[in-house]
Design a protein around this motif. Structure first.
Motif, short mmCIF file in Angstrom:
data_model
loop_
_atom_site.label_atom_id
_atom_site.label_comp_id
_atom_site.label_asym_id
_atom_site.label_seq_id
_atom_site.Cartn_x
_atom_site.Cartn_y
_atom_site.Cartn_z
N ILE A 145 0.68 -0.67 -0.08
CA ILE A 145 0.04 0.20 0.10
C ILE A 145 1.05 1.65 0.17
N THR A 146 0.17 1.86 -0.47
CA THR A 146 0.67 3.64 -0.48
C THR A 146 -0.01 4.68 -0.40
N VAL A 147 0.17 5.31 0.67
CA VAL A 147 -1.02 6.50 1.17
C VAL A 147 -0.32 8.11 1.01
N ILE A 148 -1.19 8.97 0.01
CA ILE A 148 -1.04 9.67 -0.75
C ILE A 148 -1.57 11.04 0.18
N ASP A 149 -0.85 12.08 0.45
CA ASP A 149 -1.84 13.13 1.51
C ASP A 149 -1.29 12.82 2.79
N ARG A 150 -0.69 11.89 3.01
CA ARG A 150 -1.19 11.93 4.85
C ARG A 150 0.81 11.42 5.69
N ASP A 152 2.22 8.64 7.83
CA ASP A 152 1.59 7.65 8.55
C ASP A 152 2.77 6.76 8.67
N PRO A 153 3.41 6.85 10.35
CA PRO A 153 4.50 5.13 10.05
C PRO A 153 4.54 4.16 10.20
N GLY A 154 3.39 3.75 9.59
CA GLY A 154 2.95 1.98 9.45
C GLY A 154 2.35 1.60 7.75
N CYS A 155 3.23 2.45 6.99
CA CYS A 155 3.16 2.01 5.48
C CYS A 155 3.87 3.08 4.61
N SER A 156 4.33 3.06 3.39
CA SER A 156 4.43 3.89 2.33
C SER A 156 3.83 4.60 1.82
N VAL A 157 4.24 6.24 2.24
CA VAL A 157 3.67 7.28 2.66
C VAL A 157 4.55 8.64 1.74
N ILE A 158 3.31 8.98 0.86
CA ILE A 158 4.32 10.43 -0.26
C ILE A 158 3.26 11.53 0.59
N HIS A 159 4.35 12.53 0.53
CA HIS A 159 3.52 13.78 0.74
C HIS A 159 3.96 15.91 0.06
N SER A 160 3.46 16.25 -0.15
CA SER A 160 4.40 17.69 -0.32
C SER A 160 4.69 18.10 1.29
N ASP A 161 6.30 19.14 1.13
CA ASP A 161 6.77 19.66 1.81
C ASP A 161 5.44 20.52 2.56
N ASN A 162 4.32 20.63 2.88
CA ASN A 162 3.68 21.52 3.57
C ASN A 162 3.71 22.37 4.31
N THR A 311 6.68 -6.22 -6.85
CA THR A 311 7.82 -6.26 -7.72
C THR A 311 8.22 -7.53 -6.56
N LYS A 312 8.68 -6.70 -5.32
CA LYS A 312 9.51 -7.85 -4.38
C LYS A 312 8.03 -8.20 -3.82
N LYS A 313 7.61 -8.28 -3.82
CA LYS A 313 6.50 -8.95 -2.70
C LYS A 313 6.20 -9.42 -1.54
N LYS A 314 6.05 -7.84 -1.35
CA LYS A 314 6.66 -7.53 0.11
C LYS A 314 6.66 -5.72 0.22
N LYS A 315 5.86 -5.55 1.88
CA LYS A 315 5.47 -4.61 2.58
C LYS A 315 6.11 -3.47 2.61
N MET A 316 6.14 -2.16 2.21
CA MET A 316 7.84 -1.93 2.97
C MET A 316 7.15 -0.36 3.00
N ILE A 317 7.70 0.49 4.05
CA ILE A 317 7.76 1.38 5.06
C ILE A 317 8.92 2.33 4.37
N HIS A 318 8.31 3.27 3.92
CA HIS A 318 9.13 4.06 3.30
C HIS A 318 8.51 5.54 3.40
N SER A 319 8.53 6.51 3.45
CA SER A 319 8.57 8.36 3.42
C SER A 319 8.57 9.02 3.00
N GLU A 320 8.09 9.64 1.72
CA GLU A 320 8.75 10.87 0.85
C GLU A 320 8.25 11.75 0.70
N VAL A 321 9.05 13.12 0.54
CA VAL A 321 8.59 14.31 0.81
C VAL A 321 8.78 15.05 -0.81
N ILE A 322 7.78 15.87 -0.80
CA ILE A 322 7.67 16.00 -2.47
C ILE A 322 8.30 17.90 -1.81
N PRO A 323 9.30 18.22 -2.66
CA PRO A 323 9.36 19.76 -2.64
C PRO A 323 8.40 20.49 -3.06
#
Length: 340
Positions: A145-150, A152-162, A311-323
């Motif tokens: 799962i990837t969550v956008i605009d939130r 959250d430490p429990g999954c991969s998330v991506i959001h703007s640098d608010n 592809t890796k068949k593995k749930k990952m936790i990653h966070s990325e902040v977009i400028p």
């Protein structure tokens, strides 16, 4: 009917290599993959979806859920831009999207159960409602799962640098001479709203500017109507601000409307800056100065993040902040010391 063996013969590779390239295996080089895909497209080769699923143990589908407290969803230009970028990227990799219907809420089935029934390979959630229990259920599942605009430490998330974006807005207004800067805030229950409030407060503190209680006003769920109502409250103040930072472009557009109805002008009487850089911002009068969110990059990075897990068949936790980026147009002006 064109077969995989026909594609292999014309491309000059083994049928095994062709199969791996068509199914996006990581042990085939990008150059080889693109060559095979080009030949397959030229020959009009269409892989059998059922056969693909059996051989790869994948459905080649991705579930999409919108978690919007105001039920705007794809109608909002930000979310629309993000999901369009996401869609284009995953479709190039051979995936289709399945959108969760809001009608599920009226049936005895959760979004997670729906996606599991449809056997999706992963899920993307476009989320501004941080309290949504159904989002939490999906985050706690084993599905990629990837969550956008939130945040959250429990999954991969991506959001703007608010936070940085809000600070950028306040510093820009200060550079124009403004010291009475109000904030029409997004709902603090949303991650974006809370982060933009924090950025506003931090910047005002850094610049040693006071924040009167009435200058920080709840603009609700980022709508034009709520932005207009919030601006009407600011305009009724005896010591009204000379500049307003709205946490979303829709709210800023509503604020401009309120100023006009009051018989005043933007930016002559009050400067307004938004956040998003939706397409409408460059067409209204005056054209809106705003903080740009890169919807294309957010959607693309979210897609890469999710496909990597699949592809890796593995749930990952990653966070990325977009400028974010300041877009200067016509809704803010420099003021003199006597106007402060």
């Amino acid at each position: 009917m064109i077969t995989i063996y026909d594609v292999a013969k014309k491309a000059g590779f083994s049928s095994t290599t062709v199969s791996k390239a068509l199914n996006n295996y990581s042990d085939v080089s990008e150059k080889t993959k693109q060559q095979i895909l080009r030949v397959a497209a030229e020959m009009g080769y269409l892989p059998n979806a059922h056969a693909q699923s059996l051989s790869t143990k994948k459905s080649w589908t991705i579930g999409v859920m919108f978690s919007e407290a105001n039920e705007v969803g794809m109608k909002h230009p930000f979310f629309n831009g993000v999901i369009e970028s996401f869609r284009k990227y995953v479709e190039r990799e051979g995936y289709d999207l399945i959108f969760a219907s809001r009608n599920l809420r009226n049936r005895d089935i959760s979004y997670l159960e729906h996606f599991q029934y449809r056997a999706v390979d992963g899920i993307v959630v476009i989320c501004s409602d941080s309290k949504d229990a159904q989002v939490r259920e999906m985050i706690n599942s084993t599905l990629p799962i990837t969550v956008i605009d939130r945040m959250d430490p429990g999954c991969s998330v991506i959001h703007s640098d608010n936070v940085a974006g809000s600070s950028l807005a306040v510093h820009y207004l200060y550079s124009l001479g403004h010291t009475k800067i109000a904030h029409i805030a997004g709902d603090s229950k949303t991650d974006a709203g809370a982060a933009r409030i924090r950025g506003y407060k931090d910047a005002m503190k850094q610049l040693h500017l006071p924040i009167p209680e009435e200058y920080l006003i709840n603009g609700g769920l980022f709508s034009i109507k709520e932005g207009k109502h919030a601006m009407e409250q600011l305009l009724s103040l005896r010591d009204r601000p000379t500049a307003v930072f709205a946490a979303g472009d829709h709210m800023a557009i509503g604020a401009i409307e309120a100023v006009k109805e009051k018989g005043l002008s933007v930016p002559e009487d009050i400067s307004i800056i938004g956040f998003d850089d939706i397409e409408m911002s460059s067409y209204i009068t005056p054209k809106l100065t705003t903080i740009k969110q890169d919807t294309h990059l957010i959607g693309e990075r979210a897609a890469k993040m999710l496909l990597n897990q699949i592809t890796k068949k593995k749930k990952m936790i990653h966070s990325e902040v977009i400028p974010v980026e300041l877009i200067i147009r016509d809704s803010c002006r420099t003021i003199s010391k006597k106007e402060k």
